[in-house]
Write a protein that holds these residues in place. Structure first.
Motif, PDB file in Angstrom:
ATOM      1  N   GLY A  71      23.776 -16.057 -22.922  1.00 24.14           N
ATOM      2  CA  GLY A  71      25.172 -15.685 -22.930  1.00 24.14           C
ATOM      3  C   GLY A  71      25.832 -16.222 -24.188  1.00 24.14           C
ATOM      4  N   ARG A  72      27.144 -16.379 -24.135  1.00 25.98           N
ATOM      5  CA  ARG A  72      27.856 -16.918 -25.298  1.00 25.98           C
ATOM      6  C   ARG A  72      27.513 -18.384 -25.514  1.00 25.98           C
ATOM      7  N   PHE A  73      27.680 -18.836 -26.764  1.00 27.65           N
ATOM      8  CA  PHE A  73      27.456 -20.228 -27.141  1.00 27.65           C
ATOM      9  C   PHE A  73      26.033 -20.690 -26.812  1.00 27.65           C
ATOM     10  N   THR A  74      25.071 -19.756 -26.953  1.00 31.24           N
ATOM     11  CA  THR A  74      23.631 -19.995 -26.752  1.00 31.24           C
ATOM     12  C   THR A  74      23.283 -20.470 -25.334  1.00 31.24           C
ATOM     13  N   ARG A  75      24.162 -20.258 -24.382  1.00 25.04           N
ATOM     14  CA  ARG A  75      23.828 -20.607 -23.007  1.00 25.04           C
ATOM     15  C   ARG A  75      22.759 -19.650 -22.476  1.00 25.04           C
ATOM     16  N   SER A  76      21.923 -20.155 -21.569  1.00 25.85           N
ATOM     17  CA  SER A  76      20.893 -19.301 -20.983  1.00 25.85           C
ATOM     18  C   SER A  76      21.485 -18.491 -19.836  1.00 25.85           C
ATOM     19  N   TRP A  77      20.892 -17.312 -19.602  1.00 27.04           N
ATOM     20  CA  TRP A  77      21.275 -16.464 -18.476  1.00 27.04           C
ATOM     21  C   TRP A  77      20.015 -16.245 -17.652  1.00 27.04           C
ATOM     22  N   LEU A  78      19.931 -16.919 -16.522  1.00 28.24           N
ATOM     23  CA  LEU A  78      18.737 -16.872 -15.683  1.00 28.24           C
ATOM     24  C   LEU A  78      18.987 -15.981 -14.479  1.00 28.24           C
ATOM     25  N   CYS A  79      18.004 -15.129 -14.178  1.00 25.30           N
ATOM     26  CA  CYS A  79      18.139 -14.218 -13.041  1.00 25.30           C
ATOM     27  C   CYS A  79      16.750 -13.882 -12.519  1.00 25.30           C
ATOM     28  N   PRO A  80      16.511 -14.046 -11.202  1.00 26.23           N
ATOM     29  CA  PRO A  80      15.202 -13.702 -10.651  1.00 26.23           C
ATOM     30  C   PRO A  80      14.865 -12.230 -10.878  1.00 26.23           C
ATOM     31  N   GLN A  81      13.585 -11.947 -10.970  1.00 29.65           N
ATOM     32  CA  GLN A  81      13.138 -10.589 -11.231  1.00 29.65           C
ATOM     33  C   GLN A  81      13.630  -9.619 -10.152  1.00 29.65           C
ATOM     34  N   GLN A  82      14.154  -8.481 -10.606  1.00 26.79           N
ATOM     35  CA  GLN A  82      14.582  -7.364  -9.770  1.00 26.79           C
ATOM     36  C   GLN A  82      15.795  -7.669  -8.891  1.00 26.79           C
ATOM     37  N   LYS A  83      16.521  -8.748  -9.177  1.00 21.90           N
ATOM     38  CA  LYS A  83      17.711  -9.046  -8.395  1.00 21.90           C
ATOM     39  C   LYS A  83      19.003  -8.819  -9.167  1.00 21.90           C
ATOM     40  N   GLY A  84      18.903  -8.811 -10.476  1.00 23.48           N
ATOM     41  CA  GLY A  84      20.081  -8.554 -11.300  1.00 23.48           C
ATOM     42  C   GLY A  84      19.910  -7.280 -12.093  1.00 23.48           C
ATOM     43  N   LEU A  85      21.029  -6.746 -12.556  1.00 31.44           N
ATOM     44  CA  LEU A  85      21.001  -5.603 -13.472  1.00 31.44           C
ATOM     45  C   LEU A  85      21.192  -6.162 -14.875  1.00 31.44           C
ATOM     46  N   LEU A  86      20.127  -6.132 -15.669  1.00 35.09           N
ATOM     47  CA  LEU A  86      20.114  -6.743 -16.995  1.00 35.09           C
ATOM     48  C   LEU A  86      19.850  -5.649 -18.023  1.00 35.09           C
ATOM     49  N   PHE A  87      20.845  -5.333 -18.833  1.00 37.51           N
ATOM     50  CA  PHE A  87      20.663  -4.255 -19.795  1.00 37.51           C
ATOM     51  C   PHE A  87      21.523  -4.487 -21.023  1.00 37.51           C
ATOM     52  N   SER A  88      21.154  -3.805 -22.097  1.00 28.25           N
ATOM     53  CA  SER A  88      21.908  -3.864 -23.349  1.00 28.25           C
ATOM     54  C   SER A  88      22.139  -2.455 -23.856  1.00 28.25           C
ATOM     55  N   MET A  89      23.307  -2.263 -24.439  1.00 31.19           N
ATOM     56  CA  MET A  89      23.663  -0.985 -25.032  1.00 31.19           C
ATOM     57  C   MET A  89      23.664  -1.113 -26.549  1.00 31.19           C
ATOM     58  N   LEU A  90      22.897  -0.259 -27.198  1.00 32.77           N
ATOM     59  CA  LEU A  90      22.884  -0.161 -28.652  1.00 32.77           C
ATOM     60  C   LEU A  90      23.775   0.996 -29.053  1.00 32.77           C
ATOM     61  N   ILE A  91      24.843   0.707 -29.797  1.00 33.58           N
ATOM     62  CA  ILE A  91      25.769   1.753 -30.214  1.00 33.58           C
ATOM     63  C   ILE A  91      26.062   1.588 -31.706  1.00 33.58           C
ATOM     64  N   ARG A  92      26.516   2.673 -32.314  1.00 37.26           N
ATOM     65  CA  ARG A  92      26.817   2.665 -33.759  1.00 37.26           C
ATOM     66  C   ARG A  92      28.225   3.225 -33.988  1.00 37.26           C
ATOM     67  N   PRO A  93      29.239   2.493 -33.553  1.00 39.50           N
ATOM     68  CA  PRO A  93      30.613   2.981 -33.762  1.00 39.50           C
ATOM     69  C   PRO A  93      31.056   2.785 -35.202  1.00 39.50           C
ATOM     70  N   GLU A  94      31.816   3.728 -35.716  1.00 44.27           N
ATOM     71  CA  GLU A  94      32.371   3.592 -37.061  1.00 44.27           C
ATOM     72  C   GLU A  94      33.758   2.952 -36.945  1.00 44.27           C
ATOM     73  N   ILE A  95      33.758   1.622 -36.988  1.00 43.75           N
ATOM     74  CA  ILE A  95      35.008   0.878 -36.816  1.00 43.75           C
ATOM     75  C   ILE A  95      35.057  -0.278 -37.793  1.00 43.75           C
ATOM     76  N   LYS A  96      36.237  -0.834 -37.945  1.00 45.83           N
ATOM     77  CA  LYS A  96      36.424  -2.026 -38.775  1.00 45.83           C
ATOM     78  C   LYS A  96      36.004  -3.262 -37.974  1.00 45.83           C
ATOM     79  N   ALA A  97      35.533  -4.268 -38.706  1.00 46.97           N
ATOM     80  CA  ALA A  97      35.004  -5.465 -38.058  1.00 46.97           C
ATOM     81  C   ALA A  97      36.034  -6.151 -37.171  1.00 46.97           C
ATOM     82  N   ASN A  98      37.312  -6.104 -37.564  1.00 42.17           N
ATOM     83  CA  ASN A  98      38.331  -6.824 -36.793  1.00 42.17           C
ATOM     84  C   ASN A  98      38.601  -6.190 -35.432  1.00 42.17           C
ATOM     85  N   LEU A  99      38.078  -4.966 -35.216  1.00 42.70           N
ATOM     86  CA  LEU A  99      38.282  -4.303 -33.931  1.00 42.70           C
ATOM     87  C   LEU A  99      37.100  -4.481 -32.975  1.00 42.70           C
ATOM     88  N   LEU A 100      36.057  -5.177 -33.413  1.00 42.83           N
ATOM     89  CA  LEU A 100      34.890  -5.369 -32.542  1.00 42.83           C
ATOM     90  C   LEU A 100      35.230  -6.051 -31.216  1.00 42.83           C
TER      91      LEU A 100
END
Length: 279
Positions: A71-100
């Motif tokens: 998670g944030r600040f290098t904290r670990s995120w622990l979750c047993p197998q098949q009990k959590g929904l763990l996913f990441s979205m890869l997107i390519r928005p055309e925006i300015k950095a200050n709007l991230l």
């Protein structure tokens, strides 16, 4: 293997990941998103970034387990197998950095819209900037990571972890008083696949309006979903605690607080603790 068989495999029953059935990296389509399926990854964000570097336009990476989820600040995120929904979205928005920062808030708003129908009678809301709390306990975490070439954004990765079917004993002793799951609060198992499909559907339903209107889209949804504005907050800044009141967000997604001396602060990456509502 057809998609109906794949969907049955991915429900809350144990998955038999045999090579002839479902390999790591298998792809299925959900709406306009390509989903990459994995049994286990070091981190879905790490894999999303690898795909981002390879030039893939956009994708969703879903893993049954993370060896080094974070998670944030290098904290670990622990979750047993098949009990959590763990996913990441890869997107390519055309925006300015200050709007991230607005993208983190957008993902949090979409998470609330996705989960709310499952626990409509329970208090659910966003603790700025990236936590979803259910019954005052952490249910969802969001981690945004971006890649730049100079001032130009290459891609943005949004890692999302939802405590779907965890039991009380699945949390470490230090987290049992602070974290919860949909199952704990409702007493019912939730289909992680349906949860992911609902998240993607809500994302696609609102994404164009968000991209077109930016802060004007975020603000009314934030005001409806957030549990931060109007509360006393404690901000640790350079080792010193600052006490104040959260009074809203600015047009870049930063949190505005007014301390007890009347000074105004605008926060973007800091961590806050929530206190009581101000009356």
């Amino acid at each position: 293997m057809n998609n109906k068989k794949i969907l049955r495999l991915l429900r809350n029953q144990p998955i038999k990941w045999k090579r002839r059935r479902l390999n790591d990296g298998y792809q299925i389509k959900c709406g306009n998103k390509q989903i990459y399926l994995y049994r286990s990854l070091t981190s879905t964000n790490d894999t999303a970034k690898e795909l981002g570097e390879s030039g893939i336009p956009e994708a969703v990476i879903w893993s049954q387990y993370q060896l080094q989820g974070r998670g944030r600040f290098t904290r670990s995120w622990l979750c047993p197998q098949q009990k959590g929904l763990l996913f990441s979205m890869l997107i390519r928005p055309e925006i300015k950095a200050n709007l991230l920062p607005l993208f983190t808030l957008f993902a949090a708003i979409i998470a609330v819209k996705t989960i709310k129908p499952l626990c409509a009678s329970l208090p659910l809301g966003i603790k700025w900037p990236n936590d979803i709390l259910l019954a005052d306990k952490k249910l969802v975490g969001i981690l945004a990571e971006a890649s730049f070439s100079g001032a130009n954004l290459n891609y943005l990765v949004l890692g999302i972890g939802i405590n779907a079917n965890l039991d009380f004993r699945d949390f470490s002793p230090g987290l049992q008083a602070k974290s919860t799951s949909i199952k704990i609060e409702t007493g019912h198992l939730v289909s992680r696949l349906r949860l992911l499909r609902s998240f993607i559907a809500n994302w696609e339903r609102h994404y164009h309006e968000f991209r077109h209107n930016g802060f004007d889209f975020i603000l009314p949804h934030w005001e409806k979903c957030n549990i931060t504005t109007g509360k006393r907050v404690i901000l640790n800044k350079q080792g010193q605690n600052i006490n104040g009141i959260a009074i809203g967000i600015n047009d870049s997604g930063g949190l505005i607080i007014k301390d007890d001396c009347g000074d105004i602060y605008e926060l973007y990456a800091e961590e806050i603790e929530l206190g009581q509502n101000m009356k």
